[in-house]
Design an enzyme around this catalytic site. Structure first.
Site, PDB file in Angstrom:
ATOM      1  NE  ARG A 244       3.914  -4.757  -9.455  1.00 47.75           N
ATOM      2  CZ  ARG A 244       3.051  -5.282 -10.320  1.00 47.75           C
ATOM      3  NH1 ARG A 244       3.490  -5.912 -11.400  1.00 47.75           N
ATOM      4  NH2 ARG A 244       1.760  -5.188 -10.127  1.00 47.75           N
ATOM      5  CG  LEU A 245       9.134 -10.608  -7.821  1.00 46.70           C
ATOM      6  CD1 LEU A 245      10.107  -9.493  -7.448  1.00 46.70           C
ATOM      7  CD2 LEU A 245       9.271 -11.776  -6.878  1.00 46.70           C
ATOM      8  CG  ASP A 246       2.805  -9.324 -13.008  1.00 44.64           C
ATOM      9  OD1 ASP A 246       2.046  -8.356 -12.822  1.00 44.64           O
ATOM     10  OD2 ASP A 246       2.472 -10.339 -13.651  1.00 44.64           O
ATOM     11  CD  GLU A 283      -0.141  -7.500  -9.425  1.00 48.95           C
ATOM     12  OE1 GLU A 283      -1.219  -7.004  -9.775  1.00 48.95           O
ATOM     13  OE2 GLU A 283       0.635  -8.064 -10.226  1.00 48.95           O
ATOM     14  CG  ASP A 315      -8.111  -6.227   0.651  1.00 54.20           C
ATOM     15  OD1 ASP A 315      -8.115  -6.689  -0.503  1.00 54.20           O
ATOM     16  OD2 ASP A 315      -8.465  -6.870   1.651  1.00 54.20           O
ATOM     17  CG  PHE A 316      -5.546   1.719   0.924  1.00 54.26           C
ATOM     18  CD1 PHE A 316      -6.270   2.373   1.904  1.00 54.26           C
ATOM     19  CD2 PHE A 316      -4.809   2.494   0.027  1.00 54.26           C
ATOM     20  CE1 PHE A 316      -6.265   3.763   2.006  1.00 54.26           C
ATOM     21  CE2 PHE A 316      -4.786   3.870   0.115  1.00 54.26           C
ATOM     22  CZ  PHE A 316      -5.517   4.505   1.105  1.00 54.26           C
ATOM     23  CG  HIS A 318      -9.727  -3.601  -4.799  1.00 52.20           C
ATOM     24  ND1 HIS A 318      -9.055  -2.963  -5.816  1.00 52.20           N
ATOM     25  CD2 HIS A 318      -9.432  -4.931  -4.925  1.00 52.20           C
ATOM     26  CE1 HIS A 318      -8.393  -3.850  -6.526  1.00 52.20           C
ATOM     27  NE2 HIS A 318      -8.588  -5.048  -5.996  1.00 52.20           N
ATOM     28  CG  ASN A 387      -7.785  -3.982 -14.903  1.00 50.66           C
ATOM     29  OD1 ASN A 387      -7.237  -4.352 -15.938  1.00 50.66           O
ATOM     30  ND2 ASN A 387      -7.476  -4.476 -13.719  1.00 50.66           N
TER      31      ASN A 387
END
Length: 581
Positions: A244-246, A283, A315-316, A318, A387
């Site tokens: 998984r690429l940040d 990501e 988007d899903f 959020h 967050n």
């Protein structure tokens, strides 16, 4: 014997210290240096001396930092570990149910070995892929891993190289694919010595975390090689099944071949060589379908995409999170309407070229004919929980009933579902942001920055200090909760939802065109049709009766009071029902 090689175009002389001896390296083309030391081998400690600098520097490509990122490197012979996964083949990504975890807080011990002991529980839950937050070496005693500086070396306190291999081997023995989160867009602020060797960082661009990685200026060929070789190492030598690429939006690369396109090409070649599927998950907040569009199609020599297999779908998340919790701060100001949840379910991107108030510009582009399997759907992950000002999980922010509704939507949506550690049993532990900076001034600045970021949430002094060990301790899962109420009930709910998804092929279909969504924003209900299965969500505070197909049969309900009549579904407040024709 061991051959020491290092790319160091900025130096005039270089030697390697092994024991009490210094061995000069010979200059090679394109800034490379090398020498062979007969007495060196697996377990040998070494460090580099550059020009007249008396300081000893660790190897930028060090595979082992047993005493921390500032100290000598240690030679690793990857061939010595005895793997037991010779016939391993990972499940297809399109069939995946992914579980994200952080090694340091997944268990009380915070080690690879301890994490491996919990893998049978994930297998029993129905998980297929384990996605591990970064394990590369970082300074300090604890952290999320995104401040890594020795990116080839697994964190020693977690168990070092052999501990990580044991963990991946245990994943495979439990039928679980292993995906590693890697950070190629920046280095941590302390302990990064690559600048002593070469132009790894450019001053021409900046990221939210400091200087940008040099992907296009002078010397960038070897910088790109550094990161591509790192990716190939995790997949080849540690047997990971994917990466998984940040934050790929932080890559600034105007080359004819973008860095992540090059990475996808090389990983594809390694996949062919190894004879097993390797996946790359990005990501990205770009809402740009090129990220997950194929590099080339059979009938098209240049499809124009970057070739990532999938990306996280913010988007899903959020749209659903803002709708459930009412939060509107920061990027959530663009979300909160049930209509946006419906759009995400059928289009992935809510912002697909329309105006974003948060950005004050138009954002994104339509995914067009892409499969929903190009996107991971989730309601919790390390970022979105971390967050929150106090690391609150969804069941704290929105309540247990709405958390169950969110889980139902994630696990019946057309995306590849992802769960964050502890989500499945409504863990009482938060997941806080934590980092142990060795520099007191940096630690103080980070603590103040965290408080300023969340000052609008309430009492300034109540915001946890990310530099205190209490932030780590309180974020650590309590596995005993799984057998206690109400955690056990949530765990059973997740098991039922995963079983439902795995029992019905339609729920695993990634064709957006086959998803039908209708909703009433005033009454707060949504129905998703994935024929022959109909999924009913009552997000409101009142009971509802909704039309259902004749003779529909109830498959699963979140509350016992849900009623399935010949032509309607009766839904109590904050409830879900799945029926089939």
């Amino acid at each position: 014997m061991h051959r020491f090689e290092v790319w160091a175009p900025r130096v005039h002389t270089i030697s390697v210290k092994v024991g009490d001896m210094h061995y000069p390296l010979e200059a090679r083309p394109h800034g490379w240096w090398q020498t062979e030391v007969v007495t060196a081998g697996h377990g040998t400690d070494y460090a580099f001396l550059l020009d007249e600098d008396a300081k000893l520097y660790p190897d930028p490509r060090s595979g082992w930092q047993p005493n921390g990122v500032h100290q000598a490197s240690r030679v690793v012979d990857y061939s010595l570990f005895e793997w037991k996964d010779e016939r391993w083949q990972p499940p297809a990504l399109s069939e995946a149910i992914i579980y994200e975890l952080h090694i340091g807080t997944f268990t009380q011990e915070g080690t690879f070995v301890a994490a491996a002991s919990k893998l049978p529980a994930l297998r029993e839950l129905g998980i297929t892929h384990v996605e591990v937050m970064p394990v590369n070496s970082f300074p300090g005693r604890w952290g999320w891993g995104y401040d890594g500086v020795a990116i080839y070396a697994p964190q020693e306190q977690y168990g070092g190289p052999d501990g990580l291999k044991l963990f991946v081997d245990a994943c495979h023995s439990n039928g679980l694919a292993a995906v590693l989160d890697v950070v190629y867009n920046h280095f941590g602020p302390v302990g990064n010595y690559t600048g002593q060797f070469g132009p790894y960082i450019t001053s021409e661009h900046h990221t939210p975390w400091g200087g940008a990685v040099n992907l296009e200026a002078a010397g960038s060929d070897e910088v790109r090689r550094f990161f591509c070789d790192n990716a190939l190492m995790w997949l080849r030598d540690y047997h990971f099944d994917g990466l998984r690429l940040d934050a790929v939006q932080a890559f600034v690369d105007r080359s004819a071949k973008h860095f992540i396109e090059q990475l996808a090409e090389e990983v594809g070649a390694l996949s062919h060589q190894l004879g097993r599927e390797l996946v790359l998950i990005a990501e990205s907040d770009l809402n740009d379908p090129r990220v997950v569009t194929s590099r080339a199609l059979p009938d098209d020599a240049c499809a124009g995409g970057y070739g990532m297999d999938a990306q996280w779908s913010d988007d899903f998340h959020h749209s659903l999170f803002a709708f459930l919790t009412g939060q509107r701060q920061r990027y959530y100001q663009d979300f909160g309407e049930l209509e946006q949840v419906a759009k995400a379910l059928t289009s992935a991107y809510v912002y697909d070229g329309i105006y974003s108030e948060h950005r004050d510009r138009c954002h994104g582009r339509s995914v067009q004919s892409l499969s929903a399997h190009r996107f991971l759907g989730y309601i919790q992950n390390h970022d979105q929980v971390g967050n929150q000002p106090h690391g609150e999980r969804l069941h704290v922010s929105a309540g247990i009933d709405k958390a169950k509704l969110a889980a139902a939507l994630v696990l019946t949506a057309p995306f590849i579902p992802m769960i964050f550690q502890g989500e499945e049993f409504a863990a009482s532990s938060p997941f806080l942001y934590f980092v142990d900076h060795e520099d007191p001034e940096l630690a103080r600045a980070v603590s103040l920055g965290r408080r300023r970021e969340h000052a609008h949430e309430g009492d300034w002094d109540s915001i946890p200090d990310p530099g205190m060990y209490e932030a780590v301790a309180s974020s650590t899962l309590n596995w005993r909760e799984r057998d206690e109420s109400p955690h056990r009930e949530m765990l059973l709910w997740y098991r039922d939802l995963i079983r439902l998804r795995r029992s019905h092929a339609r729920l695993r279909d990634g064709d957006f065109a086959s998803v039908r969504v209708r909703f009433d924003a005033n009454a707060n209900w949504l129905v998703m049709e994935r024929s022959p299965i109909h999924l009913y969500f009552n997000f409101g505070e009142g009971s509802l009766t909704l039309c259902a197909p004749p003779n529909a049969r109830l498959l699963l309900a979140s509350q016992s009071a849900v009623g399935c009549m010949p032509e309607n579904i009766q839904l109590p407040p904050r409830s879900f029902a799945a029926v089939t024709l």
